[in-house]
Design a protein around this motif. Structure first.
Motif, mmCIF file in Angstrom:
data_model
loop_
_atom_site.group_PDB
_atom_site.id
_atom_site.type_symbol
_atom_site.label_atom_id
_atom_site.label_comp_id
_atom_site.label_asym_id
_atom_site.label_seq_id
_atom_site.Cartn_x
_atom_site.Cartn_y
_atom_site.Cartn_z
ATOM 1 N N VAL A 82 0.836 -1.214 0.000
ATOM 2 C CA VAL A 82 0.000 0.000 0.000
ATOM 3 C C VAL A 82 0.868 1.260 0.000
ATOM 4 C CG1 VAL A 82 -1.624 1.349 1.397
ATOM 5 C CG2 VAL A 82 -2.102 -1.062 0.899
ATOM 6 N N PRO A 83 1.799 1.427 0.953
ATOM 7 C CA PRO A 83 2.627 2.640 0.886
ATOM 8 C C PRO A 83 3.534 2.690 -0.343
ATOM 9 C CG PRO A 83 3.317 1.222 2.728
ATOM 10 C CD PRO A 83 2.023 0.678 2.210
ATOM 11 N N PHE A 84 4.029 1.535 -0.809
ATOM 12 C CA PHE A 84 4.867 1.561 -2.015
ATOM 13 C C PHE A 84 4.100 2.148 -3.198
ATOM 14 C CE2 PHE A 84 8.320 -1.288 -0.493
ATOM 15 C CZ PHE A 84 9.388 -0.655 -1.123
ATOM 16 N N ASN A 85 2.803 1.859 -3.259
ATOM 17 C CA ASN A 85 2.010 2.290 -4.416
ATOM 18 C C ASN A 85 1.291 3.614 -4.232
ATOM 19 O OD1 ASN A 85 1.694 0.000 -6.693
ATOM 20 N ND2 ASN A 85 2.090 -0.935 -4.706
ATOM 21 N N LEU A 86 1.091 4.024 -2.975
ATOM 22 C CA LEU A 86 0.264 5.222 -2.749
ATOM 23 C C LEU A 86 0.973 6.369 -2.039
ATOM 24 C CD1 LEU A 86 -3.138 3.584 -1.687
ATOM 25 C CD2 LEU A 86 -2.339 4.169 -3.988
ATOM 26 N N SER A 104 -1.367 -1.850 13.620
ATOM 27 C CA SER A 104 -0.004 -1.440 13.989
ATOM 28 C C SER A 104 1.018 -2.013 13.027
ATOM 29 C CB SER A 104 0.355 -1.915 15.400
ATOM 30 O OG SER A 104 -0.624 -1.530 16.305
ATOM 31 N N GLY A 105 0.776 -3.240 12.574
ATOM 32 C CA GLY A 105 1.678 -3.856 11.601
ATOM 33 C C GLY A 105 1.699 -3.063 10.309
ATOM 34 N N ALA A 106 0.529 -2.580 9.896
ATOM 35 C CA ALA A 106 0.438 -1.775 8.673
ATOM 36 C C ALA A 106 1.169 -0.445 8.869
ATOM 37 C CB ALA A 106 -1.028 -1.541 8.312
ATOM 38 N N ILE A 107 1.024 0.141 10.048
ATOM 39 C CA ILE A 107 1.671 1.419 10.359
ATOM 40 C C ILE A 107 3.189 1.281 10.292
ATOM 41 C CG2 ILE A 107 2.118 3.052 12.266
ATOM 42 C CD1 ILE A 107 -0.927 2.521 13.039
ATOM 43 N N LYS A 108 3.677 0.194 10.864
ATOM 44 C CA LYS A 108 5.120 -0.048 10.911
ATOM 45 C C LYS A 108 5.729 -0.081 9.503
ATOM 46 C CE LYS A 108 7.817 -3.703 12.644
ATOM 47 N NZ LYS A 108 7.610 -5.073 13.100
ATOM 48 N N GLU A 109 5.034 -0.710 8.576
ATOM 49 C CA GLU A 109 5.557 -0.794 7.211
ATOM 50 C C GLU A 109 5.509 0.571 6.525
ATOM 51 O OE1 GLU A 109 7.057 -3.651 5.952
ATOM 52 O OE2 GLU A 109 6.783 -4.171 8.056
ATOM 53 N N ALA A 110 4.427 1.299 6.734
ATOM 54 C CA ALA A 110 4.293 2.617 6.087
ATOM 55 C C ALA A 110 5.358 3.574 6.595
ATOM 56 C CB ALA A 110 2.893 3.174 6.331
ATOM 57 N N GLU A 111 5.702 3.456 7.874
ATOM 58 C CA GLU A 111 6.708 4.355 8.460
ATOM 59 C C GLU A 111 8.080 4.175 7.829
ATOM 60 O OE1 GLU A 111 6.176 3.402 12.590
ATOM 61 O OE2 GLU A 111 5.001 5.228 12.970
ATOM 62 N N LYS A 112 8.295 3.019 7.184
ATOM 63 C CA LYS A 112 9.583 2.803 6.521
ATOM 64 C C LYS A 112 9.694 3.629 5.241
ATOM 65 C CE LYS A 112 9.939 -1.866 8.334
ATOM 66 N NZ LYS A 112 9.810 -3.308 8.066
ATOM 67 N N LEU A 113 8.540 4.074 4.717
ATOM 68 C CA LEU A 113 8.558 4.784 3.431
ATOM 69 C C LEU A 113 8.203 6.257 3.536
ATOM 70 C CD1 LEU A 113 7.048 2.239 0.882
ATOM 71 C CD2 LEU A 113 9.383 2.508 1.650
ATOM 72 N N GLY A 114 7.653 6.672 4.650
ATOM 73 C CA GLY A 114 7.261 8.074 4.751
ATOM 74 C C GLY A 114 6.749 8.385 6.140
ATOM 75 N N LYS A 115 6.038 9.497 6.214
ATOM 76 C CA LYS A 115 5.556 9.950 7.512
ATOM 77 C C LYS A 115 4.147 9.403 7.759
ATOM 78 C CE LYS A 115 5.109 14.239 9.875
ATOM 79 N NZ LYS A 115 4.850 15.648 9.657
ATOM 80 N N VAL A 116 3.927 8.911 8.966
ATOM 81 C CA VAL A 116 2.606 8.396 9.300
ATOM 82 C C VAL A 116 2.033 9.203 10.455
ATOM 83 C CG1 VAL A 116 1.361 6.439 10.296
ATOM 84 C CG2 VAL A 116 3.039 6.046 8.493
ATOM 85 N N ASN A 117 0.797 9.619 10.290
ATOM 86 C CA ASN A 117 0.105 10.279 11.389
ATOM 87 C C ASN A 117 -0.994 9.345 11.875
ATOM 88 O OD1 ASN A 117 -0.538 12.188 13.213
ATOM 89 N ND2 ASN A 117 -1.387 13.661 11.764
ATOM 90 N N LYS A 212 1.165 7.368 -9.241
ATOM 91 C CA LYS A 212 1.273 8.802 -8.953
ATOM 92 C C LYS A 212 2.284 9.162 -7.869
ATOM 93 C CE LYS A 212 -3.315 9.747 -10.653
ATOM 94 N NZ LYS A 212 -4.721 9.912 -10.411
ATOM 95 N N THR A 213 3.113 8.189 -7.466
ATOM 96 C CA THR A 213 3.979 8.464 -6.312
ATOM 97 C C THR A 213 5.381 8.908 -6.694
ATOM 98 O OG1 THR A 213 4.810 6.210 -6.257
ATOM 99 C CG2 THR A 213 2.822 6.671 -4.972
ATOM 100 N N GLY A 214 5.781 8.651 -7.935
ATOM 101 C CA GLY A 214 7.162 8.940 -8.325
ATOM 102 C C GLY A 214 8.141 7.906 -7.794
ATOM 103 N N ARG A 215 7.639 6.817 -7.286
ATOM 104 C CA ARG A 215 8.523 5.767 -6.767
ATOM 105 C C ARG A 215 8.899 4.766 -7.844
ATOM 106 N NH1 ARG A 215 9.007 5.407 -1.300
ATOM 107 N NH2 ARG A 215 7.378 6.580 -0.239
ATOM 108 N N PRO A 218 9.509 -2.022 -6.694
ATOM 109 C CA PRO A 218 9.924 -3.387 -7.078
ATOM 110 C C PRO A 218 8.768 -4.091 -7.803
ATOM 111 C CG PRO A 218 10.562 -2.927 -4.809
ATOM 112 C CD PRO A 218 9.708 -1.767 -5.261
ATOM 113 N N SER A 219 9.094 -4.849 -8.835
ATOM 114 C CA SER A 219 8.053 -5.374 -9.736
ATOM 115 C C SER A 219 6.911 -6.082 -9.012
ATOM 116 C CB SER A 219 8.672 -6.342 -10.743
ATOM 117 O OG SER A 219 9.627 -5.658 -11.505
ATOM 118 N N TYR A 220 7.257 -7.012 -8.120
ATOM 119 C CA TYR A 220 6.164 -7.778 -7.506
ATOM 120 C C TYR A 220 5.264 -6.895 -6.643
ATOM 121 C CZ TYR A 220 3.323 -11.546 -5.800
ATOM 122 O OH TYR A 220 2.231 -12.339 -5.535
#
Ligand SMILES: *Cc1c(COP(=O)(O)O)cnc(C)c1O
Length: 352
Positions: A82-86, A104-117, A212-215, A218-220
């Motif tokens: 989700v964060p990789f794509n959005l 919380s598991g979802a939050i942890k992954e998103a925090e690796k790619l950007g800011k989470v509120n 639309k993210t400019g990222r 990874p293919s998969y």
């Protein structure tokens, strides 16, 4: 003897699906070959994937602006996809609702790619309710919530109107109740709670939100690539996809989501009524947020626990223990669980 299976997941599926799946493993569609030994690109399997994708849109009443994918990696991989794509590559910022371990598991992954509120959390109260009265504006790339919290037995009965993309983890209540699915831009669900065996994850995504993210994704992990390959970017998990299709066909044949919801409400109402009535048991979640899928409760007199445990096991009940982080009991009432099983459990509760 077939048990009354209240397991939280992997969990009960329709008996007919077990039988049809078993037959397909021995001889798929009279082809003289097992489902497990044919190419995913064969004329026998391609229609399975096509129909498995189409039936989801029919059941959810969604149009062609949505795409359906069947992916590996569980709901847990979606926490990252989700964060990789959005989430924007530069200045990425997302809003999350923290309603438990999975959120919380979802939050942890998103925090690796950007800011989470974290715009709402019930962590301080042991996740026993669903936070309300929060908003998410256009400053966020997306808002993420978990529709049903499998471990605590809380469920979002309504969804907020947000001013950004709406993403929902529906792993443990997908296809269990009617809702306007078009209010979501992206829905995902590990199959093994209500729609099939472990090994595949359903993703329903609105095409226009992608790319639309400019990222450099990874293919998969790239939804767009999976869509361009008709959900066959690599070898899909053929057996879980087929068994999920059978489960959804069973649902469609038996009145669709509306009929399932009616049965689910009847099962939950019966069980909650007994928990509220019987002084030996108590619920621990806010009443308005109680889940129709995972009914969590405790025993009020620990000295009777051994007798209760022996009694439900003797009645042929399986999977009633609560999640190890919460304790107590959890009766999961997924679509395929018959009302009869709930009545047996209630008889045991009354007999004590
Ligand atoms: C079980 C569950 C998950 C994790 O699913 P996996 O497929 O095991 O990764 C995520 N979210 C919710 C709500 C769940 O119930």
């Amino acid at each position: 003897m077939k048990k009354h299976n209240f397991s939280a997941g992997p969990c009960i599926l329709p008996q007919e699906v077990f039988e049809q799946s078993a037959a397909a493993i021995l001889d798929f569609n009279g082809s003289g070959l097992s489902l497990l030994e044919i190419s995913h690109r064969s004329k026998d399997f391609v229609p399975v994937m096509e129909e498995a994708r189409a039936i989801v849109k029919r059941l959810m009443k969604l149009g062609d602006e949505y795409e359906v994918l069947y992916l590996g990696g569980g709901a847990s991989l979606q926490f990252a996809m989700v964060p990789f794509n959005l989430m924007k590559q530069n200045g990425g910022h997302a809003a999350y609702l923290d309603t438990g371990v999975w959120a919380s598991g979802a939050i942890k992954e998103a925090e690796k790619l950007g800011k989470v509120n974290i715009i709402g959390s019930s962590k301080a109260e042991g996740y026993t309710y669903i936070p309300k009265n929060y908003t998410a504006g256009p400053e966020y790339d997306y808002f993420h919530c978990t529709s049903n919290n499998t471990i605590y037995g809380t469920q979002m009965k309504t969804f907020p109107k947000v001013d950004t993309l709406m993403v929902c983890d529906m792993s443990s209540d997908i296809f269990s109740r009617e809702m306007d699915f078009s209010q979501f831009d992206l829905i995902y669900a590990g199959a093994q709670k209500n729609m099939g065996p472990a090994g595949v994850t359903l993703v329903v995504v609105k095409k226009e939100i992608l790319g639309k993210t400019g990222r450099n994704i990874p293919s998969y992990l790239d939804y767009s690539l999976h869509i361009s390959k008709d959900s066959m970017l690599n070898t899909p998990p053929v057996f879980p996809v087929y068994a999920s299709l059978l489960t959804l066909q069973h649902l469609e044949k038996n009145g669709g989501i509306a009929a399932a919801e009616e049965k689910n409400m009847a099962k939950a109402a019966l069980l909650y009524r007994e928990i509220d009535r019987n002084p030996l048991f108590e619920g621990f979640c806010a009443e308005e947020d109680r889940s129709l899928m995972n009914v969590c409760f405790k025993i009020t007199d620990e000295t009777r626990k051994e007798a209760f445990d022996a009694a439900w096991k003797a009645a042929g009940i399986n999977g009633l223990n609560g999640h190890r982080s919460v304790g107590g009991y959890r009766a999961s009432l997924y679509n395929a669980l018959p009302l009869e099983s709930v009545k047996i459990l209630i008889d045991v509760m009354k007999s004590l």
